[in-house]
Design a protein around this motif. Structure first.
Motif, PDB file in Angstrom:
ATOM      1  N   ALA A 141       2.181  -9.725  -7.171  1.00 60.99           N
ATOM      2  CA  ALA A 141       2.601  -9.584  -5.910  1.00 60.99           C
ATOM      3  C   ALA A 141       2.007  -8.222  -5.116  1.00 60.99           C
ATOM      4  O   ALA A 141       1.634  -8.330  -3.887  1.00 60.99           O
ATOM      5  N   THR A 142       1.590  -7.183  -5.596  1.00 66.21           N
ATOM      6  CA  THR A 142       1.209  -5.947  -5.061  1.00 66.21           C
ATOM      7  C   THR A 142      -0.335  -6.072  -4.591  1.00 66.21           C
ATOM      8  O   THR A 142      -0.598  -6.102  -3.568  1.00 66.21           O
ATOM      9  N   GLU A 143      -1.081  -7.053  -5.362  1.00 65.10           N
ATOM     10  CA  GLU A 143      -2.356  -7.429  -5.131  1.00 65.10           C
ATOM     11  C   GLU A 143      -2.543  -8.411  -4.225  1.00 65.10           C
ATOM     12  O   GLU A 143      -3.270  -8.333  -3.084  1.00 65.10           O
ATOM     13  N   THR A 144      -1.416  -9.454  -4.116  1.00 64.45           N
ATOM     14  CA  THR A 144      -1.460 -10.066  -2.927  1.00 64.45           C
ATOM     15  C   THR A 144      -1.024  -9.472  -1.591  1.00 64.45           C
ATOM     16  O   THR A 144      -1.854  -9.774  -0.370  1.00 64.45           O
ATOM     17  N   LEU A 145      -0.026  -8.669  -1.629  1.00 61.86           N
ATOM     18  CA  LEU A 145       0.387  -7.762  -0.213  1.00 61.86           C
ATOM     19  C   LEU A 145      -0.452  -6.734  -0.333  1.00 61.86           C
ATOM     20  O   LEU A 145      -0.123  -5.920   0.769  1.00 61.86           O
ATOM     21  N   LEU A 146      -1.242  -6.427  -0.792  1.00 62.82           N
ATOM     22  CA  LEU A 146      -2.227  -4.955  -0.350  1.00 62.82           C
ATOM     23  C   LEU A 146      -3.041  -4.819   0.760  1.00 62.82           C
ATOM     24  O   LEU A 146      -2.657  -3.983   1.442  1.00 62.82           O
ATOM     25  N   PRO A 147      -3.677  -6.086   1.515  1.00 66.14           N
ATOM     26  CA  PRO A 147      -4.041  -6.137   2.758  1.00 66.14           C
ATOM     27  C   PRO A 147      -3.010  -5.812   3.746  1.00 66.14           C
ATOM     28  O   PRO A 147      -3.193  -5.260   4.714  1.00 66.14           O
ATOM     29  N   LEU A 148      -1.835  -6.370   3.544  1.00 61.14           N
ATOM     30  CA  LEU A 148      -0.644  -6.226   4.492  1.00 61.14           C
ATOM     31  C   LEU A 148      -0.311  -4.858   4.650  1.00 61.14           C
ATOM     32  O   LEU A 148       0.051  -4.201   5.436  1.00 61.14           O
ATOM     33  N   ALA A 149      -0.201  -4.133   3.338  1.00 59.80           N
ATOM     34  CA  ALA A 149       0.120  -2.766   3.258  1.00 59.80           C
ATOM     35  C   ALA A 149      -0.777  -2.005   3.960  1.00 59.80           C
ATOM     36  O   ALA A 149      -0.576  -1.103   4.786  1.00 59.80           O
ATOM     37  N   GLU A 150      -2.001  -2.300   3.821  1.00 56.71           N
ATOM     38  CA  GLU A 150      -3.273  -1.532   4.279  1.00 56.71           C
ATOM     39  C   GLU A 150      -3.051  -1.726   5.998  1.00 56.71           C
ATOM     40  O   GLU A 150      -3.209  -0.560   6.708  1.00 56.71           O
ATOM     41  N   LYS A 151      -2.865  -2.878   6.216  1.00 56.79           N
ATOM     42  CA  LYS A 151      -2.855  -3.082   7.761  1.00 56.79           C
ATOM     43  C   LYS A 151      -1.547  -2.006   8.423  1.00 56.79           C
ATOM     44  O   LYS A 151      -1.597  -1.655   9.583  1.00 56.79           O
ATOM     45  N   HIS A 152      -0.522  -2.056   7.652  1.00 53.13           N
ATOM     46  CA  HIS A 152       0.505  -1.392   7.995  1.00 53.13           C
ATOM     47  C   HIS A 152       0.555   0.277   7.868  1.00 53.13           C
ATOM     48  O   HIS A 152       1.429   1.058   8.036  1.00 53.13           O
ATOM     49  N   GLY A 153      -0.607   0.674   7.176  1.00 46.84           N
ATOM     50  CA  GLY A 153      -0.681   2.152   6.705  1.00 46.84           C
ATOM     51  C   GLY A 153       0.232   2.440   5.677  1.00 46.84           C
ATOM     52  O   GLY A 153       0.520   3.772   5.657  1.00 46.84           O
ATOM     53  N   VAL A 154       0.701   1.716   4.679  1.00 49.10           N
ATOM     54  CA  VAL A 154       1.496   1.838   3.776  1.00 49.10           C
ATOM     55  C   VAL A 154       0.823   1.752   2.443  1.00 49.10           C
ATOM     56  O   VAL A 154      -0.172   1.172   2.098  1.00 49.10           O
TER      57      VAL A 154
END
Length: 373
Positions: free
Chosen positions: A225-238
């Motif tokens: 789950a974290t690997e899949t959502l890593l781009p979204l986290a980077e986009k939000h600065g998280v």
């Protein structure tokens, strides 16, 4: 189910009381009769020693003529008393059951707000009434939740359809309007409607527990789950931080992956505008495995946190960003957790943000058969 009419329970209890009382009276009178047969002749011989032996039999005959009518009167009284008293006692004993039956009929007719609230000390009837009241309370809450869910789902599904209709009306009435912009907006609206429909189907599947249970390692699902959502986290600065041990449990791998993904996605989207953090941890307890997802963010009140698992509720009201979701993320998490016999706990962080804890039953250890070699 149609049943043939029969005797009421009150009448059955009345007959049982009278049926028990009559044999008891007969046994008592028989004991008295046996006592008199043994006592009266002996006394007669002592008082009148000159009485011949054949005189004993008239004494017994006279005694029978005197005793029999009185014994019959006593038995008749016991019969009437047993029926009358049994009817009254049965009525008093079954009075709580009558109240429970009335409440059941009201619930059958759709009135779920009625409660029995049977007074008195604890006994079998009080336990039954209290259990029935608790069932009515849960059923009333469940029906109210389903009604809210149906109303919210209808509203959420109607919104993209209304937007699509408006865009099509604009394109039809204004032929010079930019067709590319209309297509892009229709694509976005249609995609959101698809996501909402898929979420509703997933929610229904989890509620029905129509899935195969198999061994699952939550720590592997966290990594995925974290690997899949890593781009979204980077986009939000998280920043995503994961830790923990192997956490074996039993359940649906697809549903538990959806649970983990929803929690991490929710923690990323509802975070600080920049430099936010999400901590994902897995652990093992004596009887459960634990998944915790903690994130920074705005301060939340306990009252607001208690409503976040309701369908179509969002922590910051309605968000219109590309990753706001459809308002079913935590509702799906709650349903999946409940379908796996687990518990879900939401706690507001004092510094802001949310701590979500999911506890699931630990996978029982597999035992290998011992063979003597």
């Amino acid at each position: 189910m149609d049943r043939a009419p029969g005797l009421s329970v009150r009448l059955k209890l009345t007959l049982s009381y009278a049926g028990f009382l009559m044999p008891a009276g007969i046994l008592l009178l028989a004991a008295v009769w046996v006592f008199l047969l043994r006592y009266v002749p002996d006394r007669a011989l002592i008082v009148s020693a000159d009485t011949p032996l054949h005189g004993v039999f008239p004494i017994r005959s006279n005694l029978l003529r005197v005793f029999a009518p009185r014994a019959a009167a006593v038995l008749a009284f016991l019969l009437v008393f047993g029926l009358g008293g049994g009817w009254i006692l049965a009525g008093r004993m079954l009075a709580p059951l009558t109240r429970i039956t009335d409440a059941t009929r009201r619930a059958t007719s759709g009135s779920l707000s009625h409660r029995i609230r049977l007074p008195g000390r604890k006994d079998e009837f009080r336990e039954l009434a209290d259990a029935f009241d608790a069932m009515l309370a849960r059923l009333e809450a469940h029906v109210a939740e389903q009604r809210r869910f149906a109303a919210n789902a209808s509203h959420e599904l109607r919104t993209p359809l209304a937007i699509s209709k408006a865009l099509l009306d604009v394109a039809r009435t204004d032929p010079h309007h930019d067709a590319g912009e209309v297509i892009d907006r229709l694509h976005a609206v249609n995609t959101r409607a698809i996501h909402l429909t898929e979420a509703l189907l997933l929610l229904s599947r989890a509620e029905q527990r129509s899935f195969t249970r198999e061994p699952v390692d939550l720590s592997l699902l966290v990594e995925e789950a974290t690997e899949t959502l890593l781009p979204l986290a980077e986009k939000h600065g998280v920043t995503l931080e994961t830790s923990g041990d192997i956490t074996p449990t039993i359940g649906s791998q697809a549903l538990l992956l959806q649970l983990t993904t929803n929690l991490v996605h929710n923690a990323i989207v509802h975070n600080l505008p920049e430099q936010g953090t999400v901590w994902v941890n897995t652990g093992v307890r004596p009887k459960t495995v634990v998944l915790t997802v903690e994130n920074t963010g705005e301060k939340l009140t306990p009252e607001l946190v208690s409503t976040l698992t309701e369908p179509f509720r969002r922590g910051t009201e309605r968000l219109h960003t590309d990753h706001a979701g459809v308002g079913l993320g935590l509702a799906i998490v709650k349903t999946i957790t409940r379908a796996h016999d687990g518990t879900l706990t939401l706690t507001p962080r004092s510094a802001g943000g949310l701590l979500v804890t999911v506890e699931l039953p630990v996978e029982p250890p597999t035992t290998t058969p011992h063979t003597d070699g």
